[in-house]
Design a protein around this motif. Sequence first.
Motif, PDB file in Angstrom:
ATOM      1  N   ASN A 238      -6.470  25.158   0.161  1.00 30.59           N
ATOM      2  CA  ASN A 238      -7.972  25.491  -0.261  1.00 30.59           C
ATOM      3  C   ASN A 238      -8.591  26.733  -0.011  1.00 30.59           C
TER       4      ASN A 238
ATOM      5  N   ALA B 249      -7.664  28.982  -2.888  1.00 32.73           N
ATOM      6  CA  ALA B 249      -8.288  28.501  -4.174  1.00 32.73           C
ATOM      7  C   ALA B 249      -9.852  28.685  -3.873  1.00 32.73           C
TER       8      ALA B 249
ATOM      9  N   PHE C  71      -4.114  27.712  -9.682  1.00 32.16           N
ATOM     10  CA  PHE C  71      -4.364  26.413 -10.038  1.00 32.16           C
ATOM     11  C   PHE C  71      -3.919  25.576  -8.711  1.00 32.16           C
ATOM     12  N   LEU C  72      -5.085  24.766  -8.467  1.00 29.30           N
ATOM     13  CA  LEU C  72      -4.829  23.643  -7.098  1.00 29.30           C
ATOM     14  C   LEU C  72      -5.037  22.447  -7.717  1.00 29.30           C
ATOM     15  N   ALA C  73      -3.786  21.807  -7.590  1.00 28.99           N
ATOM     16  CA  ALA C  73      -3.671  20.230  -8.093  1.00 28.99           C
ATOM     17  C   ALA C  73      -4.296  19.279  -6.764  1.00 28.99           C
ATOM     18  N   PHE C  74      -5.184  18.985  -6.800  1.00 24.74           N
ATOM     19  CA  PHE C  74      -6.145  18.376  -5.884  1.00 24.74           C
ATOM     20  C   PHE C  74      -5.452  17.066  -5.331  1.00 24.74           C
TER      21      PHE C  74
ATOM     22  N   PRO D  73      -8.635  14.568  -6.579  1.00 22.74           N
ATOM     23  CA  PRO D  73      -9.497  14.858  -7.643  1.00 22.74           C
ATOM     24  C   PRO D  73     -10.919  14.141  -7.753  1.00 22.74           C
ATOM     25  N   VAL D  74     -11.762  14.892  -7.909  1.00 24.33           N
ATOM     26  CA  VAL D  74     -12.992  14.483  -8.196  1.00 24.33           C
ATOM     27  C   VAL D  74     -13.388  13.687  -9.537  1.00 24.33           C
TER      28      VAL D  74
ATOM     29  N   GLU E 143      -4.062  15.360 -12.735  1.00 24.61           N
ATOM     30  CA  GLU E 143      -3.941  16.890 -12.204  1.00 24.61           C
ATOM     31  C   GLU E 143      -2.619  17.786 -12.858  1.00 24.61           C
TER      32      GLU E 143
ATOM     33  N   GLU F  10     -17.899  19.253  -3.176  1.00 24.06           N
ATOM     34  CA  GLU F  10     -16.531  18.834  -3.365  1.00 24.06           C
ATOM     35  C   GLU F  10     -16.428  18.735  -4.912  1.00 24.06           C
ATOM     36  N   SER F  11     -17.243  18.126  -5.534  1.00 30.77           N
ATOM     37  CA  SER F  11     -17.454  18.314  -6.876  1.00 30.77           C
ATOM     38  C   SER F  11     -17.539  19.535  -7.582  1.00 30.77           C
TER      39      SER F  11
ATOM     40  N   PHE G  32     -16.551  22.447  -6.276  1.00 30.76           N
ATOM     41  CA  PHE G  32     -15.318  23.272  -5.810  1.00 30.76           C
ATOM     42  C   PHE G  32     -14.483  22.961  -7.083  1.00 30.76           C
ATOM     43  N   TYR G  33     -14.341  21.443  -7.147  1.00 33.10           N
ATOM     44  CA  TYR G  33     -13.249  21.075  -8.328  1.00 33.10           C
ATOM     45  C   TYR G  33     -13.380  21.712  -9.348  1.00 33.10           C
TER      46      TYR G  33
ATOM     47  N   ALA H  49     -12.757  25.367  -9.236  1.00 31.49           N
ATOM     48  CA  ALA H  49     -11.334  25.699  -9.329  1.00 31.49           C
ATOM     49  C   ALA H  49     -10.639  25.261 -10.767  1.00 31.49           C
ATOM     50  N   ARG H  50     -11.626  24.791 -11.583  1.00 32.59           N
ATOM     51  CA  ARG H  50     -10.790  24.785 -12.913  1.00 32.59           C
ATOM     52  C   ARG H  50     -11.246  26.017 -13.955  1.00 32.59           C
TER      53      ARG H  50
END
Lengths: 246, 205
Positions: free
Chosen positions: A46, A49, A82-85, A88-89, A156, B161-162, B164-165, B168-169
């Motif tokens: 984390n 990223a 790239f962070l594969a969560f 994921p949200v 992801e 969190e959303s 950041f997600y 992060a993309r």
Amino acid sequence: MLLEIKNLHASIGDKEILKGVSLSLPKGEVHALMGPNGSGKSTLSNVIAGHPAYTVTAGEIIFKGRDLLAMSPDERANAGVFLAFQYPVELPGVGTASFLKAALNAKRAAAGEPELDAVSFIKRLKTRAKALNISDEMLKRPVNVGFSGGEKKKAEIFQMAFLEPDLCLLDEMDSGLDIDALRTLSDAVNVMREAHRSFLVITHYQRLLNHITPDCVHIMSNGRIVASGDKSLALKLEETGYDDYR
Amino acid sequence: MTTIGNLCVIQTGNNRRVLSLTEPLAVTPLPGEETHIFTLVFNGTADVCVTLKEPGAVCRLNGIYLVHDTHQATLRFRVHHLTRETTSHQIVRGLAGGTAQADFTGRIQIAPGADNATGTQNHRGILLDETAHILARPELEIDTDAVTCSHGSAIGDFDKESLFYLQARGLNERTAKHLMIQSFLFEITAPEFAPFIKEWMNRYV
């Protein structure tokens, strides 16, 4: 060297979680990061990223010669991280395909490239989706909405394959996967192994490393990397557990 | 730049009307055809009053408020269940930034004898700045026992969190927030509102 982490300290609130992590990840290599719960593995990925919840109090992260800590999460992503969560949200109302188009175009814009035209975009999307057995129907669904745990992990890895990063951080991609799904995702990762791309694979279990063979295994405990070695280190762990490292 | 006015879309069966919401609106849905009212408020007061006076009447009320700068917006929904077997659902989503204030009052009034009435209300607000204010006031006045009523309200920031997600993309903070707003509103918005919401986001987010 693609990624160089030097004496990294990071906290969440008043609690220090990373207590001096140093790690070098050369181009083209796969490194596994193992360790007991709470050792700081996910925190490390984390922090790389750019998660805003963590404060870096000391140390540095150099990625492709650039100071990663000076960059925002999106700048890091567009530079090739790239962070594969692990979790994921979900984004109701935002289609997976249009989301990926926005992400790809952001990356291209950062590289000074024009937006991909619609035909090339669809072609790229479908090729990558096919390789991972991702149906058209899944691409039409909103981002991660209504996906099972396994589908989220697959999505992801699909996003990762689609965006072609240089540094792939896989945070427990094996958790909650059945054996077949694990194989499919591992195959997708293995296909991506190239001379310019490196992987940091976080896992609790040696099992994943049967599918994705690491060049190096690091063991993390209490916020530090306490041992590094080749893949036999992971096999040894399977027998002895983490007790020696706590 | 144009000033964006308050808007309303009313759909009953296949009949769909778009109106500018400058005065209080009163609607009396009839049984057989569900009435769906969408409202979009930027500034000033929007007042929608629904009277359910025949058994079987159903009304869905969706509200969106988007306020910024020093704007003050009041969204008021009042639903009167005058008779038995009437149904209403209120869903409200909104965003407030700057030093703006948004005020949502949702009233569900169930008259004596309006048995088996159903009235629900759900509100969620996002504060874009610490200096903005959102006030949500559920008002439930229930004068009979055999009813199903619920209400809920939550006010918070963008989900970190959303955000950041999405970052992060590779999406910058602004684009990420626009997508999150699109996601936040999609369930309750009307297609007619899309250009106005977009204009508001471009201007203020």
